[in-house]
Design a protein around this motif. Sequence first.
Motif, mmCIF file in Angstrom:
data_model
loop_
_atom_site.group_PDB
_atom_site.id
_atom_site.type_symbol
_atom_site.label_atom_id
_atom_site.label_comp_id
_atom_site.label_asym_id
_atom_site.label_seq_id
_atom_site.Cartn_x
_atom_site.Cartn_y
_atom_site.Cartn_z
ATOM 1 N N LEU A 64 0.905 -1.116 0.064
ATOM 2 C CA LEU A 64 0.008 0.081 0.015
ATOM 3 C C LEU A 64 0.868 1.158 -0.066
ATOM 4 O O LEU A 64 1.581 1.485 0.797
ATOM 5 N N LYS A 65 0.549 2.073 -0.897
ATOM 6 C CA LYS A 65 1.418 3.269 -0.983
ATOM 7 C C LYS A 65 0.558 4.602 -0.779
ATOM 8 O O LYS A 65 -0.495 4.608 -1.230
ATOM 9 N N SER A 66 1.038 5.332 0.254
ATOM 10 C CA SER A 66 0.232 6.556 0.516
ATOM 11 C C SER A 66 0.864 7.826 0.061
ATOM 12 O O SER A 66 2.181 8.088 0.127
ATOM 13 N N SER A 67 0.239 8.534 -0.764
ATOM 14 C CA SER A 67 0.458 9.898 -1.151
ATOM 15 C C SER A 67 0.652 10.906 0.004
ATOM 16 O O SER A 67 0.923 12.178 0.006
ATOM 17 N N LYS A 68 0.184 10.628 1.224
ATOM 18 C CA LYS A 68 -0.124 11.381 2.350
ATOM 19 C C LYS A 68 1.020 11.078 3.323
ATOM 20 O O LYS A 68 1.576 9.675 3.457
ATOM 21 N N GLU A 113 2.051 -3.959 3.714
ATOM 22 C CA GLU A 113 3.116 -2.974 3.923
ATOM 23 C C GLU A 113 2.826 -1.721 3.445
ATOM 24 O O GLU A 113 2.539 -1.477 2.319
ATOM 25 N N LEU A 114 2.561 -0.643 4.438
ATOM 26 C CA LEU A 114 2.026 0.613 4.117
ATOM 27 C C LEU A 114 3.169 1.545 4.344
ATOM 28 O O LEU A 114 3.691 1.557 5.392
ATOM 29 N N ARG A 115 3.361 2.115 3.168
ATOM 30 C CA ARG A 115 4.399 2.899 2.884
ATOM 31 C C ARG A 115 4.169 4.399 2.213
ATOM 32 O O ARG A 115 3.123 4.384 1.786
ATOM 33 N N SER A 116 5.084 5.313 2.573
ATOM 34 C CA SER A 116 4.816 6.638 1.782
ATOM 35 C C SER A 116 5.214 6.565 0.352
ATOM 36 O O SER A 116 6.323 5.726 0.139
#
Length: 361
Positions: free
Chosen positions: A135-139, A356-359
């Motif tokens: 999971l890629k976060s733009s925040k 895996e949640l990363r920026s």
Amino acid sequence: MWMLLFMVLPILALVYIGWHVWAIIPFPALWKSLIIIVLLLCFSLLFFSIMRKFDTMPLPVSQAMYEIGTSSIMILLYLVMIFLVLDLGRLVHIVPKSLLYHNCQMSLGIFVFIFAIFLYGNIHYKNKVRVPLELKSSKPLAKDYRIVMLSDLHVGYHNTRKELARWVDMINAENPDYILIAGDIIDGSMRPLLEERMVEEFHRLKAPVYACLGNHEYYAGNPEAQQFFKDAGIRLLIDSVAQIDSCITIIGRDDRTNMRRKQLKDYSVDKNSYTIVLDHQPYNLDRAEAAGVDFQLSGHTHRGQVWPISWITDRIYECSWGSHQRGKTQFYVSSGIGIWGGKFRIGTQSEYIVAELRSGE
């Protein structure tokens, strides 16, 4: 209508199978009658389980009867398919009529096939598949997060404390920061959960747990289910919001069973926060996209549990299993770590997700 079909279609299937069993088995009438009676009794246990008639029996007896009753509906399905294929083959003169009447070899062949396919299905069910998810976060995030996600545990008469303990060990081995569960933790009756003290297994989880309700929590009795979650240390979100490290917002929706549940558009959330929605049933995915949700976790479908029911669920839902993307909104619909009814997976899998949640875009 659905309940009527659920009652009528199996009865018609039983009549169809009973007629074929009587015709194909080369035994005297007394033995044929006994075999058909046993089949009827096994299937009748399914309705006893639905009506919660096992709650007053000793726990091992209840567990055995539940397993037999709920397994019979799947075996019934496969017997219907086998006899339909044989009947069609006979109509087009591919299958000799003699194979369907008083035939020892065909009777044995059908028995061996059913035994083999459901033995495989049970072994395959016990194999829990680890699904990696990025999971890629733009925040902005406070850090990288590892989140174990699962749905549809269905703990109860068939998924016992021993099985739950194995799942807890698997989850803890991932060293997650958080655990998310998308409903149907409870199968139906609260009795086996309380009698086996399953709260003690949930207490062994080494990370905070957030969950939403599923339709089976309503079958179990919503107030009793909520109390169980409280005792188990599970943060239950019912049309409510939880904040993690001021950078992740988790919205837990009430199950679709509640027709008056809050709409996604009515939630007020920080637009700079990565938003995760827990919604048990994967309907109206366009509304999550319109609400600007970053990620939604759902379950419920089990992807049909066994083929060819998986073909039906694939057509009912926009996404009945796996990853899905709508605009900037990412979805994952889990086929479940547990299962309702007979513990068989044929053409589907039991799974848990390690995200895996990363920026980053």
